[in-house]
Design a protein around this motif. Sequence first.
Motif, PDB file in Angstrom:
ATOM      1  N   PRO A  44       0.804  -1.234   0.000  1.00 32.00           N
ATOM      2  CA  PRO A  44       0.000   0.000   0.000  1.00 32.00           C
ATOM      3  C   PRO A  44       0.832   1.278   0.000  1.00 32.00           C
ATOM      4  O   PRO A  44       0.733   2.102   0.892  1.00 32.00           O
ATOM      5  CB  PRO A  44      -0.844  -0.131   1.268  1.00 32.00           C
ATOM      6  N   ASP A  45       1.649   1.428  -0.993  1.00 33.07           N
ATOM      7  CA  ASP A  45       2.344   2.692  -1.222  1.00 33.07           C
ATOM      8  C   ASP A  45       2.575   2.780  -2.726  1.00 33.07           C
ATOM      9  O   ASP A  45       2.204   1.866  -3.469  1.00 33.07           O
ATOM     10  CB  ASP A  45       3.666   2.762  -0.434  1.00 33.07           C
ATOM     11  N   VAL A  46       3.207   3.867  -3.151  1.00 35.41           N
ATOM     12  CA  VAL A  46       3.352   4.092  -4.591  1.00 35.41           C
ATOM     13  C   VAL A  46       4.200   2.975  -5.228  1.00 35.41           C
ATOM     14  O   VAL A  46       5.019   2.325  -4.567  1.00 35.41           O
ATOM     15  CB  VAL A  46       3.967   5.494  -4.834  1.00 35.41           C
ATOM     16  N   TYR A  47       3.974   2.750  -6.497  1.00 31.35           N
ATOM     17  CA  TYR A  47       4.641   1.690  -7.269  1.00 31.35           C
ATOM     18  C   TYR A  47       6.148   1.606  -7.030  1.00 31.35           C
ATOM     19  O   TYR A  47       6.684   0.526  -6.779  1.00 31.35           O
ATOM     20  CB  TYR A  47       4.343   1.950  -8.750  1.00 31.35           C
ATOM     21  N   GLU A  48       6.826   2.741  -7.076  1.00 34.93           N
ATOM     22  CA  GLU A  48       8.288   2.735  -6.980  1.00 34.93           C
ATOM     23  C   GLU A  48       8.775   2.185  -5.639  1.00 34.93           C
ATOM     24  O   GLU A  48       9.848   1.596  -5.551  1.00 34.93           O
ATOM     25  CB  GLU A  48       8.861   4.152  -7.172  1.00 34.93           C
ATOM     26  N   ILE A  49       7.985   2.384  -4.593  1.00 34.79           N
ATOM     27  CA  ILE A  49       8.332   1.846  -3.282  1.00 34.79           C
ATOM     28  C   ILE A  49       7.950   0.362  -3.250  1.00 34.79           C
ATOM     29  O   ILE A  49       8.745  -0.488  -2.863  1.00 34.79           O
ATOM     30  CB  ILE A  49       7.568   2.584  -2.154  1.00 34.79           C
ATOM     31  N   GLY A  50       6.729   0.087  -3.650  1.00 35.97           N
ATOM     32  CA  GLY A  50       6.218  -1.284  -3.575  1.00 35.97           C
ATOM     33  C   GLY A  50       7.024  -2.259  -4.413  1.00 35.97           C
ATOM     34  O   GLY A  50       7.271  -3.393  -3.986  1.00 35.97           O
ATOM     35  N   MET A  51       7.456  -1.810  -5.591  1.00 39.18           N
ATOM     36  CA  MET A  51       8.216  -2.695  -6.473  1.00 39.18           C
ATOM     37  C   MET A  51       9.605  -2.986  -5.928  1.00 39.18           C
ATOM     38  O   MET A  51      10.308  -3.846  -6.440  1.00 39.18           O
ATOM     39  CB  MET A  51       8.335  -2.072  -7.868  1.00 39.18           C
ATOM     40  N   SER A  52      10.019  -2.225  -4.935  1.00 32.83           N
ATOM     41  CA  SER A  52      11.349  -2.406  -4.379  1.00 32.83           C
ATOM     42  C   SER A  52      11.354  -3.402  -3.224  1.00 32.83           C
ATOM     43  O   SER A  52      12.386  -3.663  -2.638  1.00 32.83           O
ATOM     44  CB  SER A  52      11.879  -1.062  -3.859  1.00 32.83           C
ATOM     45  N   HIS A  53      10.180  -3.927  -2.911  1.00 32.51           N
ATOM     46  CA  HIS A  53      10.071  -4.758  -1.723  1.00 32.51           C
ATOM     47  C   HIS A  53      10.343  -6.228  -2.037  1.00 32.51           C
ATOM     48  O   HIS A  53       9.686  -6.831  -2.874  1.00 32.51           O
ATOM     49  CB  HIS A  53       8.663  -4.584  -1.132  1.00 32.51           C
ATOM     50  N   LEU A  54      11.292  -6.783  -1.343  1.00 31.69           N
ATOM     51  CA  LEU A  54      11.700  -8.158  -1.595  1.00 31.69           C
ATOM     52  C   LEU A  54      10.607  -9.172  -1.249  1.00 31.69           C
ATOM     53  O   LEU A  54      10.389 -10.141  -1.969  1.00 31.69           O
ATOM     54  CB  LEU A  54      12.970  -8.463  -0.778  1.00 31.69           C
ATOM     55  N   GLY A  55       9.914  -8.932  -0.126  1.00 36.46           N
ATOM     56  CA  GLY A  55       8.906  -9.890   0.331  1.00 36.46           C
ATOM     57  C   GLY A  55       7.864 -10.178  -0.731  1.00 36.46           C
ATOM     58  O   GLY A  55       7.479 -11.339  -0.953  1.00 36.46           O
ATOM     59  N   ILE A  56       7.418  -9.136  -1.414  1.00 33.25           N
ATOM     60  CA  ILE A  56       6.405  -9.332  -2.449  1.00 33.25           C
ATOM     61  C   ILE A  56       6.968 -10.134  -3.605  1.00 33.25           C
ATOM     62  O   ILE A  56       6.303 -11.002  -4.163  1.00 33.25           O
ATOM     63  CB  ILE A  56       5.844  -7.970  -2.918  1.00 33.25           C
ATOM     64  N   GLN A  57       8.222  -9.873  -3.952  1.00 36.49           N
ATOM     65  CA  GLN A  57       8.834 -10.649  -5.040  1.00 36.49           C
ATOM     66  C   GLN A  57       8.888 -12.129  -4.657  1.00 36.49           C
ATOM     67  O   GLN A  57       8.655 -12.995  -5.498  1.00 36.49           O
ATOM     68  CB  GLN A  57      10.249 -10.122  -5.340  1.00 36.49           C
ATOM     69  N   ILE A  58       9.184 -12.404  -3.394  1.00 36.19           N
ATOM     70  CA  ILE A  58       9.249 -13.801  -2.946  1.00 36.19           C
ATOM     71  C   ILE A  58       7.858 -14.436  -3.026  1.00 36.19           C
ATOM     72  O   ILE A  58       7.683 -15.527  -3.580  1.00 36.19           O
ATOM     73  CB  ILE A  58       9.802 -13.901  -1.494  1.00 36.19           C
ATOM     74  N   LEU A  59       6.862 -13.746  -2.501  1.00 32.43           N
ATOM     75  CA  LEU A  59       5.512 -14.339  -2.463  1.00 32.43           C
ATOM     76  C   LEU A  59       4.905 -14.428  -3.867  1.00 32.43           C
ATOM     77  O   LEU A  59       4.217 -15.398  -4.192  1.00 32.43           O
ATOM     78  CB  LEU A  59       4.605 -13.526  -1.529  1.00 32.43           C
ATOM     79  N   TYR A  60       5.159 -13.445  -4.701  1.00 32.38           N
ATOM     80  CA  TYR A  60       4.666 -13.433  -6.084  1.00 32.38           C
ATOM     81  C   TYR A  60       5.172 -14.675  -6.815  1.00 32.38           C
ATOM     82  O   TYR A  60       4.425 -15.384  -7.478  1.00 32.38           O
ATOM     83  CB  TYR A  60       5.187 -12.172  -6.760  1.00 32.38           C
ATOM     84  N   ASP A  61       6.445 -14.936  -6.626  1.00 31.72           N
ATOM     85  CA  ASP A  61       7.072 -16.095  -7.243  1.00 31.72           C
ATOM     86  C   ASP A  61       6.495 -17.390  -6.663  1.00 31.72           C
ATOM     87  O   ASP A  61       6.138 -18.314  -7.384  1.00 31.72           O
ATOM     88  CB  ASP A  61       8.577 -15.995  -6.964  1.00 31.72           C
ATOM     89  N   MET A  62       6.363 -17.414  -5.342  1.00 36.81           N
ATOM     90  CA  MET A  62       5.882 -18.621  -4.666  1.00 36.81           C
ATOM     91  C   MET A  62       4.444 -18.942  -5.078  1.00 36.81           C
ATOM     92  O   MET A  62       4.126 -20.076  -5.439  1.00 36.81           O
ATOM     93  CB  MET A  62       5.962 -18.405  -3.155  1.00 36.81           C
ATOM     94  N   PHE A  63       3.572 -17.945  -5.051  1.00 36.48           N
ATOM     95  CA  PHE A  63       2.166 -18.193  -5.409  1.00 36.48           C
ATOM     96  C   PHE A  63       2.042 -18.626  -6.867  1.00 36.48           C
ATOM     97  O   PHE A  63       1.310 -19.544  -7.195  1.00 36.48           O
ATOM     98  CB  PHE A  63       1.330 -16.928  -5.196  1.00 36.48           C
ATOM     99  N   ASN A  64       2.754 -17.942  -7.737  1.00 35.49           N
ATOM    100  CA  ASN A  64       2.586 -18.240  -9.161  1.00 35.49           C
ATOM    101  C   ASN A  64       3.225 -19.560  -9.580  1.00 35.49           C
ATOM    102  O   ASN A  64       2.949 -20.056 -10.667  1.00 35.49           O
ATOM    103  CB  ASN A  64       3.099 -17.074 -10.007  1.00 35.49           C
ATOM    104  N   LYS A  65       4.040 -20.141  -8.714  1.00 36.54           N
ATOM    105  CA  LYS A  65       4.548 -21.489  -8.989  1.00 36.54           C
ATOM    106  C   LYS A  65       3.405 -22.489  -8.964  1.00 36.54           C
ATOM    107  O   LYS A  65       3.474 -23.545  -9.575  1.00 36.54           O
ATOM    108  CB  LYS A  65       5.602 -21.871  -7.947  1.00 36.54           C
ATOM    109  N   ARG A  66       2.352 -22.168  -8.229  1.00 33.45           N
ATOM    110  CA  ARG A  66       1.180 -23.060  -8.191  1.00 33.45           C
ATOM    111  C   ARG A  66       0.371 -22.840  -9.470  1.00 33.45           C
ATOM    112  O   ARG A  66      -0.022 -21.720  -9.777  1.00 33.45           O
ATOM    113  CB  ARG A  66       0.310 -22.727  -6.973  1.00 33.45           C
TER     114      ARG A  66
END
Lengths: 621, 254
Positions: A44-66
């Motif tokens: 919940p912040d602007v794209y440039e901040i949110g896209m820099s977050h490692l946790g989301i990259q980890i979960l995005y990858d993990m969820f989409n593996k399913r």
Amino acid sequence: MKKLALNDEILLKIDKPARYIGNEVNMVKKDPKDVDIRIAMCFPDVYEIGMSHLGIQILYDMFNKRADVYCERVYSPWPDLHQIMKEQHIPLFGLESQQPVKEMDFLAITIQYEMCYTNILQILDLSQIPLYAKDRDENCPIVIGGGPCTYNPEPLADFFDLFYIGEGETVYDQLLDLYKEMKKGLYSRKEFLHQAAKIPGLYVPSLYEVSYKEDGTIGSFEPVCDDIPKKIKRQVVEDLTKAVYPQKPLVPFIKVTQDRVVLEIQRGCIRGCRFCQAGMVYRPLRERGIDMLKEKAYQMLKNTGHEEISLSSLSSSDYTHLEELLTFLIENFKSQGVNISLPSLRIDAFSLDVMSKVQDVKKSSLTFAPEAGSQRMRDVINKGLTEEDILHGAGLAFEGGWQKVKLYFMLGLPTETEEDMRAIAQLAEKIAERYYEIPKEQRNGKCQITISTSFFVPKPFTPFQWYSMRTKEDFLGCAKVVNEAVKSQLNRKSMKYNWHEADVTVIEGILARGDRRLSKVLLEVYRNGGIFDAWSEFFDNDRWENAFASAHINPDFYTVRERSEDEVFPWDFIDTGVTKEFLLKEWHRAMEGNVTPNCRQQCSGCGAMVYKGGVCYENTH
Amino acid sequence: MRIRIKFRKYGVMRFIGHLDIMRYFQKAIRRAEIPIVYTEGFSPHQVMSFAAPLGVGIISDGEYLDIEVHDSLSTEKAIEKLNQMMVEGIEITNYVQLPKGAGKAMAVVAAAEYQVFYKENDLDSMAFSYEQIRNGIDQYFHDRNEIVITKTTKKGERTLDIRPYIYRFQAYQKEGETGFSMLLSAGSQENIKPELVVQDFFRYFGKEYDKYAFQIRRVDVYAEASPEDPSGSRFLPLDHFGERITQEREQVNG
């Protein structure tokens, strides 16, 4: 051509349309019709901040593996687009499919800092999802929160269906399998949440009831049904080397805050600084294997094309194989034009040698975070950095050609006196004097010492959770003392002093240790136009003060009030592994000025050993 | 060796601005493991330059960048390898080696060809039909010796006769697209934007110009042809100035 959620006219009018179109390199493409579960993953912040977050990259990858899940991303629309979406009733959408969030199964929000709470309401509102969990019907996505602020989720409890307490790599599969199972049958939303509450680490706030004593503190906090746990146990990855980690992180088109490959080398910290929530709630320290890190560094650089890699952890100098890893990165990637960006390392001969290889010494600056100016104060906060360490490190650096130093401190710490505050300026003076000991012909003009102070906010699950926070006036008074002390130093012309805003610190303090009664304040602030409160240009202190007044809530209750040692805190229902007894013992030791050894020196029995891994078991293998 | 790459930009990528496209290519070239030359120093950067910036919202079939490489695959293989690294909306269409002494893409740009067409190809909503545009261009362009417009720049307003910089101006209709086609002066001399011409066309006929009703496509970017060029054309596309790298040449170089 793919249809975008926003038309050309809107996209050409607003700032940075690239925030809203998706299509980035390594974006996962699936047909929403082919999956059983759709997740909108939101920062919940602007794209440039949110896209820099490692946790989301980890979960995005993990969820989409399913194969049965499609996870998309959502960030906060900037105020320019916010207004257009409100006016034109455009529902908030996932970047991947460009379809409305409200049509998805889950809206998962990572909650990283208190000042983004109003942005969470913005996300719900723009998604056209009822703000209060109790008002949501069977067609609404399940709204789930995770991240550091869930170690006290109570101010947000009324807005979430679920909170996930702990590390995301652990029990999501169980939750998604349960959801799929229930979607097949004729189960209600309520039944699903009840079943979910039985999964370890998942907290369903609507299934817990709070009662308050006359003095406003918590009387009881109990589940409403007896088949769900009284305490929520934080979920932890035992072996990080085996845990999922993205191989192909997303590469944004626009420049984001963290425009580089991020390699998380370890999680947790051995140091036990008493002000630091991360150092307590991510225990025990767990390192990732060196071979895994080398392999991931290679793969991620190849798959992203990034020209920079950065190591991430709470205290990188404590990583056992740091030297081997940095040597590997420099030897393999430096010649290919890859910058190695170093995390804040303990300044010593080794780190200076590494830094001189990867940075332009004349331009770069050294960072020290003593956090407090006097040794007495550093002992109180258990910051194991001595003046000798700092002066020795600075001396080596100055001789190596550096001339810029950044110093970070906190003001408003427990037991702090004016003497401690002035010690900040005195420490800067000693560093400057160390610089001018170098013969004039060998140095490169003046040294530049930048002193920055922030105001201390006591956080849940730290030994300082009992501390009554200082007032705004106290804070500004502290900054004034430091400022005057800086101005009276001999080498004041080599120093620059910056301090933070005090208003926003107070609000942060209220929300950090707040309870469920604060939800109406958040709602009121949002209704009066409060979004992007983490951005000083949008933060409006009057809006918050008015909201407290109209909700009949006295902010002092959450900040400056003295808390008794047996008080039931709003977050006590969470079991982080680290016991309240340990925290209280540490609180007492702090008051006595006693330091506690770090985890590698000696186990202090914090309780994190219940998780079967990491530093607690290092010597048993 | 110097390479000129031609690419298309379409779809949602039209919202990515010029600077971000440059960053995108820097990373894409690394992903494709093209052995590009880096500058010296603490922060080395790739030797890469683009021909002409493309405004946000515009699509293109003819964008160019020049790079310098240590060695190269054949044109065919390099295009294939690069295209594997592209997102939807960017497509590499050519890859040629520049002869020694060839001018930089940015420096040689002399003209650009555009199509400006209605987004909704629906007669009722169009201010001008194809026939009206055709006739209108006769009146607006062919029958006049000068077309004086007021150009707003950072320094203020100035008037300019754009007639000599419009090399060709025609009605355009193809595959459901209706509008204008034009060849305009581009580059450092006098850079005429297609929107400026169409806007002035509307003004000339007293009609209101809605910029959101049109999509602009850059068809190609040109440099002046040498007078000896066998084609006899005044302008040639930028990739005409390089040579395809064949499989045999690749082996010699490699």
